[in-house]
Design a protein around this motif. Structure first.
Motif, PDB file in Angstrom:
ATOM      1  N   GLN A 149       0.824  -1.204   0.000  1.00 19.03           N
ATOM      2  CA  GLN A 149       0.000   0.000   0.000  1.00 19.03           C
ATOM      3  C   GLN A 149       0.863   1.260   0.000  1.00 19.03           C
ATOM      4  OE1 GLN A 149      -3.515   0.134  -0.256  1.00 19.03           O
ATOM      5  NE2 GLN A 149      -2.891   2.227  -0.762  1.00 19.03           N
ATOM      6  N   GLN A 150       1.972   1.235   0.750  1.00 20.34           N
ATOM      7  CA  GLN A 150       2.864   2.393   0.762  1.00 20.34           C
ATOM      8  C   GLN A 150       3.498   2.615  -0.613  1.00 20.34           C
ATOM      9  OE1 GLN A 150       5.591   2.919   4.170  1.00 20.34           O
ATOM     10  NE2 GLN A 150       4.494   1.246   5.166  1.00 20.34           N
ATOM     11  N   ILE A 151       3.819   1.520  -1.301  1.00 17.49           N
ATOM     12  CA  ILE A 151       4.387   1.635  -2.648  1.00 17.49           C
ATOM     13  C   ILE A 151       3.357   2.230  -3.609  1.00 17.49           C
ATOM     14  CG2 ILE A 151       5.248   0.306  -4.614  1.00 17.49           C
ATOM     15  CD1 ILE A 151       6.500  -1.611  -2.518  1.00 17.49           C
ATOM     16  N   ALA A 152       2.107   1.774  -3.491  1.00 17.42           N
ATOM     17  CA  ALA A 152       1.043   2.311  -4.347  1.00 17.42           C
ATOM     18  C   ALA A 152       0.815   3.794  -4.053  1.00 17.42           C
ATOM     19  CB  ALA A 152      -0.241   1.519  -4.141  1.00 17.42           C
ATOM     20  N   ASP A 153       0.799   4.169  -2.774  1.00 14.58           N
ATOM     21  CA  ASP A 153       0.568   5.560  -2.387  1.00 14.58           C
ATOM     22  C   ASP A 153       1.679   6.483  -2.883  1.00 14.58           C
ATOM     23  OD1 ASP A 153      -1.734   4.807  -1.113  1.00 14.58           O
ATOM     24  OD2 ASP A 153      -0.885   4.842   0.914  1.00 14.58           O
ATOM     25  N   ALA A 154       2.873   5.934  -3.049  1.00 15.05           N
ATOM     26  CA  ALA A 154       4.020   6.756  -3.451  1.00 15.05           C
ATOM     27  C   ALA A 154       3.872   7.327  -4.857  1.00 15.05           C
ATOM     28  CB  ALA A 154       5.301   5.934  -3.364  1.00 15.05           C
ATOM     29  N   HIS A 155       2.918   6.831  -5.614  1.00 15.84           N
ATOM     30  CA  HIS A 155       2.772   7.260  -7.009  1.00 15.84           C
ATOM     31  C   HIS A 155       1.762   8.394  -7.184  1.00 15.84           C
ATOM     32  CE1 HIS A 155       3.535   6.667 -11.218  1.00 15.84           C
ATOM     33  NE2 HIS A 155       2.286   6.406 -11.512  1.00 15.84           N
ATOM     34  N   HIS A 156       1.010   8.741  -6.138  1.00 18.70           N
ATOM     35  CA  HIS A 156      -0.086   9.699  -6.262  1.00 18.70           C
ATOM     36  C   HIS A 156       0.410  11.151  -6.323  1.00 18.70           C
ATOM     37  CE1 HIS A 156      -2.844   6.490  -5.780  1.00 18.70           C
ATOM     38  NE2 HIS A 156      -2.702   6.344  -4.486  1.00 18.70           N
ATOM     39  N   LEU A 157      -0.331  11.982  -7.080  1.00 20.61           N
ATOM     40  CA  LEU A 157      -0.039  13.418  -7.170  1.00 20.61           C
ATOM     41  C   LEU A 157      -0.973  14.265  -6.321  1.00 20.61           C
ATOM     42  CD1 LEU A 157       0.646  14.156 -10.970  1.00 20.61           C
ATOM     43  CD2 LEU A 157       2.286  13.617  -9.174  1.00 20.61           C
ATOM     44  N   THR A 158      -2.021  13.682  -5.765  1.00 22.21           N
ATOM     45  CA  THR A 158      -3.068  14.461  -5.101  1.00 22.21           C
ATOM     46  C   THR A 158      -2.639  14.956  -3.718  1.00 22.21           C
ATOM     47  OG1 THR A 158      -4.002  12.346  -4.401  1.00 22.21           O
ATOM     48  CG2 THR A 158      -5.011  13.412  -6.284  1.00 22.21           C
ATOM     49  N   CYS A 159      -3.433  15.880  -3.172  1.00 22.18           N
ATOM     50  CA  CYS A 159      -3.169  16.416  -1.836  1.00 22.18           C
ATOM     51  C   CYS A 159      -3.096  15.275  -0.817  1.00 22.18           C
ATOM     52  CB  CYS A 159      -4.274  17.386  -1.436  1.00 22.18           C
ATOM     53  SG  CYS A 159      -4.310  18.915  -2.408  1.00 22.18           S
ATOM     54  N   GLY A 160      -2.164  15.412   0.123  1.00 25.23           N
ATOM     55  CA  GLY A 160      -1.994  14.392   1.150  1.00 25.23           C
ATOM     56  C   GLY A 160      -0.878  13.416   0.847  1.00 25.23           C
ATOM     57  N   TYR A 161      -0.263  13.531  -0.335  1.00 27.39           N
ATOM     58  CA  TYR A 161       0.817  12.610  -0.718  1.00 27.39           C
ATOM     59  C   TYR A 161       2.099  13.394  -0.984  1.00 27.39           C
ATOM     60  CZ  TYR A 161      -2.919   9.192  -1.090  1.00 27.39           C
ATOM     61  OH  TYR A 161      -3.975   8.368  -0.810  1.00 27.39           O
ATOM     62  N   ARG A 162       3.203  12.675  -1.109  1.00 23.01           N
ATOM     63  CA  ARG A 162       4.518  13.317  -1.082  1.00 23.01           C
ATOM     64  C   ARG A 162       4.852  14.134  -2.328  1.00 23.01           C
ATOM     65  NH1 ARG A 162       5.962   8.592   1.664  1.00 23.01           N
ATOM     66  NH2 ARG A 162       6.556   7.604  -0.303  1.00 23.01           N
TER      67      ARG A 162
END
Length: 321
Positions: free
Chosen positions: A295-308
């Motif tokens: 899940q952390q790997i999947a989240d690392a790809h997001h551009l939306t607010c709340g992500y890196r």
């Protein structure tokens, strides 16, 4: 606090996901184009500072059913100039459009040549661009008939690989003066010959990459293929695809201009992060943690607010409540 150009381009890249697979090409308005636009996406769309509604271009790929609209981009004008932004791969879902998009990414991985490009590039990414290139050219000419405005090309994920291909093609075919290319989480677009010439043509390209984001490592080069092939949990069918991909000599573009966002969401240009083996080792370590790590790997790809990505690039200028 002013919004930087890189932040605007990130927001444009996320806004491209507002484009519905049922949309038709024309002027863009997210409120009547895609009913699933989130508040975060709306913030990002508004943060771009469009001077007028941009053009939306939606097409079907050459090699798949013409009614499957999986290729999309935005072409619009902001105070800094004209922006071309390519949409990334549709999120995984049990829909024909999503499945077709992922098939294009994975199974058209062979490299091909084109008379307007140096070297060879990813077949699927090239075909995706070629389906839209005539409409892109028309939109750019409409917005910039005298060719005197700066032209920026951007994209996230799959769109981040299409951006260098588009820049090279538009420069050679239409003699466009591309001001800059800025990508987010972009895969490798082509082979070593393409990468070398691209570096010469567009030395100021900036690639933003993030801690645990695996996409910039794809398609893998020979070094990573050899490493991945030894990973015990990898299915045989994936190993076979990787071994096939080794022959295509994929190389990243402009590796000297990578902006790395660390685990704290801060841009950190420590030379240690230029070592792909170290970064990929962190990803493999997360995989051993099971579902939480995946899940952390999947989240690392997001551009939306709340992500890196947006945290590192926009520094609190867009996602404030």
């Amino acid at each position: 606090m002013s919004i930087s150009l890189s932040c605007k381009l990130l927001c444009v890249s996320e806004s491209a996901y507002c484009i519905s697979t049922t949309a038709s090409s024309g002027r863009f308005n997210p409120t009547n184009l895609n009913p699933k636009v989130t508040p975060s996406m709306q913030k990002q769309y508004d943060a771009v500072g469009w001077l007028s509604d941009p053009f939306v271009i939606v097409k079907s790929p050459v090699k798949i059913d013409p009614y499957i609209k999986i290729e999309a981009c935005l072409v619009g004008e902001v105070s800094e100039g004209i922006i071309i932004s390519f949409r990334g791969t549709l999120p995984p879902a049990a829909t024909i459009n999503s499945i077709a998009d992922w098939i294009e990414n994975i199974f058209y991985v062979n490299t091909v040549s084109n008379p307007y490009l140096p070297g060879e590039v990813h077949d699927g990414f090239l075909q995706a661009f070629l389906t839209m290139q005539a409409d892109i050219q028309n939109a750019v000419q409409t917005l910039n008939p005298y060719g005197n405005k700066p032209l920026y090309i951007t994209g996230h994920s799959k769109g981040g690989a299409m951006a260098p291909i588009a820049a090279s093609y538009l420069k050679r075919r239409y003699n466009h003066n591309i001001t800059n290319v800025i990508t987010f989480a972009g895969p490798k677009p082509g082979n070593g010959d393409f990468a070398n010439q691209y570096q010469y043509d567009f030395p100021n390209t900036t690639n933003y990459e993030n801690y645990l984001d695996v996409v910039p490592f794809l398609p893998p080069g020979k070094l990573f293929i050899d490493l991945l092939a030894k990973f015990p949990l990898l299915p045989e069918v994936i190993k076979n695809l990787l071994l096939k991909a080794a022959a295509y000599d994929y190389e990243p573009v402009c590796t000297n201009n990578v902006q790395y966002i660390d685990s704290n969401g801060v841009i950190d240009n420590n030379p240690i992060y230029s070592n792909g083996l170290i970064r990929f080792g962190e990803i493999l370590e997360k995989l051993t943690e099971g579902t939480p790590g995946v899940q952390q790997i999947a989240d690392a790809h997001h551009l939306t607010c709340g992500y890196r990505y947006i945290q590192g690039v926009c520094q609190g200028t867009v996602c404030r409540s």
